[in-house]
Design an enzyme around this catalytic site. Structure first.
Site, PDB file in Angstrom:
ATOM      1  N   THR A   1      -6.285   0.507  -2.776  1.00 49.37           N
ATOM      2  CA  THR A   1      -6.814   0.249  -4.450  1.00 49.37           C
ATOM      3  C   THR A   1      -7.902   0.899  -4.782  1.00 49.37           C
ATOM      4  O   THR A   1      -8.167   1.488  -5.702  1.00 49.37           O
ATOM      5  CB  THR A   1      -6.737  -1.179  -4.556  1.00 49.37           C
ATOM      6  OG1 THR A   1      -5.652  -1.892  -4.387  1.00 49.37           O
ATOM      7  CG2 THR A   1      -7.263  -1.560  -6.153  1.00 49.37           C
TER       8      THR A   1
ATOM      9  N   ASP B   1      -0.488   3.514   0.081  1.00 55.24           N
ATOM     10  CA  ASP B   1      -0.799   2.233  -0.133  1.00 55.24           C
ATOM     11  C   ASP B   1      -0.528   1.551   1.160  1.00 55.24           C
ATOM     12  O   ASP B   1       0.370   1.899   1.975  1.00 55.24           O
ATOM     13  CB  ASP B   1       0.551   1.830  -1.030  1.00 55.24           C
ATOM     14  CG  ASP B   1       0.114   0.237  -1.493  1.00 55.24           C
ATOM     15  OD1 ASP B   1       0.262  -0.775  -0.688  1.00 55.24           O
ATOM     16  OD2 ASP B   1       0.171  -0.188  -2.944  1.00 55.24           O
ATOM     17  N   SER B   2      -1.403   0.357   1.468  1.00 55.62           N
ATOM     18  CA  SER B   2      -1.397  -0.003   2.702  1.00 55.62           C
ATOM     19  C   SER B   2      -0.061  -0.886   3.252  1.00 55.62           C
ATOM     20  O   SER B   2       0.041  -1.297   4.185  1.00 55.62           O
ATOM     21  CB  SER B   2      -2.749  -1.153   2.762  1.00 55.62           C
ATOM     22  OG  SER B   2      -2.549  -2.282   2.127  1.00 55.62           O
ATOM     23  N   SER B   3       0.662  -1.235   1.936  1.00 54.31           N
ATOM     24  CA  SER B   3       1.969  -1.740   2.612  1.00 54.31           C
ATOM     25  C   SER B   3       3.158  -0.714   3.245  1.00 54.31           C
ATOM     26  O   SER B   3       3.915  -1.339   3.651  1.00 54.31           O
ATOM     27  CB  SER B   3       2.746  -1.963   1.291  1.00 54.31           C
ATOM     28  OG  SER B   3       1.899  -3.101   0.561  1.00 54.31           O
TER      29      SER B   3
ATOM     30  N   THR C   1      -6.129  -3.620   0.794  1.00 52.13           N
ATOM     31  CA  THR C   1      -6.289  -4.829   1.138  1.00 52.13           C
ATOM     32  C   THR C   1      -5.014  -5.669   1.976  1.00 52.13           C
ATOM     33  O   THR C   1      -4.990  -6.551   2.658  1.00 52.13           O
ATOM     34  CB  THR C   1      -6.861  -5.709   0.113  1.00 52.13           C
ATOM     35  OG1 THR C   1      -5.763  -5.913  -0.813  1.00 52.13           O
ATOM     36  CG2 THR C   1      -8.282  -5.303  -0.304  1.00 52.13           C
ATOM     37  N   ASP C   2      -3.903  -5.253   1.581  1.00 52.45           N
ATOM     38  CA  ASP C   2      -2.620  -6.115   1.893  1.00 52.45           C
ATOM     39  C   ASP C   2      -2.379  -5.947   3.289  1.00 52.45           C
ATOM     40  O   ASP C   2      -2.170  -7.173   3.751  1.00 52.45           O
ATOM     41  CB  ASP C   2      -1.477  -5.429   1.172  1.00 52.45           C
ATOM     42  CG  ASP C   2      -1.470  -5.691  -0.321  1.00 52.45           C
ATOM     43  OD1 ASP C   2      -1.983  -6.672  -0.883  1.00 52.45           O
ATOM     44  OD2 ASP C   2      -0.683  -5.151  -0.940  1.00 52.45           O
TER      45      ASP C   2
ATOM     46  N   GLN D   1       0.856 -22.601  12.279  1.00 48.91           N
ATOM     47  CA  GLN D   1       0.807 -22.153  10.884  1.00 48.91           C
ATOM     48  C   GLN D   1      -0.409 -22.678  10.280  1.00 48.91           C
ATOM     49  O   GLN D   1      -0.568 -22.173   9.019  1.00 48.91           O
ATOM     50  CB  GLN D   1       1.888 -23.013  10.164  1.00 48.91           C
ATOM     51  CG  GLN D   1       3.471 -22.555  10.725  1.00 48.91           C
ATOM     52  CD  GLN D   1       4.844 -22.954   9.940  1.00 48.91           C
ATOM     53  OE1 GLN D   1       4.359 -23.866   8.985  1.00 48.91           O
ATOM     54  NE2 GLN D   1       5.937 -22.881  10.591  1.00 48.91           N
ATOM     55  N   CYS D   2      -1.155 -23.552  10.702  1.00 52.35           N
ATOM     56  CA  CYS D   2      -2.515 -24.087  10.130  1.00 52.35           C
ATOM     57  C   CYS D   2      -3.317 -22.899  10.150  1.00 52.35           C
ATOM     58  O   CYS D   2      -3.690 -22.287  10.897  1.00 52.35           O
ATOM     59  CB  CYS D   2      -2.905 -25.378  10.644  1.00 52.35           C
ATOM     60  SG  CYS D   2      -1.761 -26.701  10.922  1.00 52.35           S
TER      61      CYS D   2
END
Length: 369
Positions: free
Chosen positions: A41, A84-86, A116-117, A305-306
């Site tokens: 971005t 794009d970081s994706s 950032t992704d 998952q926490c």
């Protein structure tokens, strides 16, 4: 075995030009920082379709006049095709590691501009690939493009450059000899970062570990939290096992779903995102599916998952069976660090005993002893 290598079309790091940025550095011994622009971005602009897309980072000094006031020598290296970081893949991590290794002797620190992704994945991957790292590698980016009126790019980049150049005031040694993520005035260890926000500037959180530094009027470093300078020389690893997966448990998950993930051809490792302190169903079909995967040589790494979770296999009956099946407890590692750790450890070509040892042990600060 699906081992990722740098793609054949990847340029030689020596062929990529460096562009010096005008700064206030006048002393011959001014810190030298290499700024690597991968995309994201921070350097995006609106394309013909009205979408934000990565562009070449042209004339950064015009966009950010703050850079001219830095007492540093900064060189900009833009990758041929910002992304794009994706779209980031393990081959990109290997290339970036090789790039830093190539320029390692010529710079005091490195800043990587990144979307950032997937920044947390990239920072964790570089942490593993750059063994015995003795200089800062700081990932940063922005939630708004550098040209936007309220962009956070200026503050993030300027401070990241200062961190990359920082030295102890007394010992004059490197202040942060590790990979980190700097965002919204906080420096986070690369193997502890997690993106938690897409609409606010505080995009990242340091999971299960205190920040390495905070930026206020000045830079406040937490020296007790920062890794010590390594004794060995930098070693740049160039192999990653890409045959890994993530299986997130949820109430109602079916045998077909579990078998489909664990039965993927060529699978070498899987991160199990379990409940609480590492708990999972005790249904016979579920345990049988895990057992079949282990018999095929698939490594299973148990992650909670926490958000502030820690796996303690055997604390509850619902996790005791996992240890019996050979599932490795991940302690308080993040999913991002666990995925990239599996890729790294399984890519080393080690025997089973050594793989189990490394998966369960702290390598780059990703696990709290």
């Amino acid at each position: 075995m699906l081992i990722a290598h740098c793609p054949l079309m990847a340029p030689d790091p020596a062929d990529l030009p460096l562009a010096p940025l005008p700064t206030q550095a006048t002393a011959a011994d001014a810190p030298r920082v290499l700024l690597v622009y991968t995309g994201g971005t921070v350097g995006m602009a609106v394309n013909a379709a009205g979408e934000l897309a990565p562009m070449e980072l042209q004339r950064l000094d015009r966009q950010m006049p703050e850079l001219a006031r830095l007492p540093l020598r900064v060189s900009l290296l833009s990758l041929p095709e910002p992304m794009d970081s994706s779209n980031v893949a393990p081959a990109d991590w290997l290339f970036w590691a090789r790039l830093i290794g190539h320029h390692y002797a010529d710079f005091d620190g490195f800043v990587v501009l990144h979307g950032t992704d997937t920044m947390a994945y990239s920072a964790a991957a570089l942490s593993y690939l750059l063994e015995h790292l003795g200089k800062p590698v700081v990932f940063t980016g922005a939630q708004l493009p550098v040209g936007a009126s309220r962009s956070d790019a200026q503050r993030n980049l300027v401070t990241a450059l200062e961190i990359a150049a920082a030295r102890h005031p007394c010992a004059s040694t490197v202040r942060v000899p590790e990979v980190g993520v700097f965002f919204n005035d906080v420096l986070i260890r690369g193997t502890r970062a997690k993106k938690v926000e897409s609409q606010q500037f505080a995009a990242f959180k340091s999971e299960n570990y205190p920040p390495l530094a905070r930026a206020g009027i000045g830079l406040e470093f937490s020296d007790a939290s920062i890794r010590r300078l390594p004794a060995g020389r930098l070693r740049v690893h160039q192999r990653l096992e890409t045959g890994v997966a993530v299986l997130r448990l949820f109430p109602g998950i079916t045998a077909a779903v579990v078998d489909a993930v664990l039965g993927v051809p060529g699978l070498r490792g899987c991160v199990l995102e379990t409940y609480g302190s590492g708990n999972a169903p005790t249904a016979a079909w579920f345990l049988a599916s895990l057992a079949r995967a282990r018999q095929r040589g698939v490594w299973l790494l148990n992650v909670s998952q926490c958000v502030e979770g820690r796996v303690v296999q055997g604390k509850y009956q619902t996790s005791a069976a996992l240890a019996d099946l050979g599932v490795v407890g991940g302690n308080d590692i993040t999913t991002e660090a666990a995925v990239t750790k599996l890729m790294f450890v399984l890519g080393l070509g080690l025997d089973e005993a050594r793989i189990r040892q490394l998966l369960g042990q702290d390598l780059r600060g990703e696990i709290t002893p």
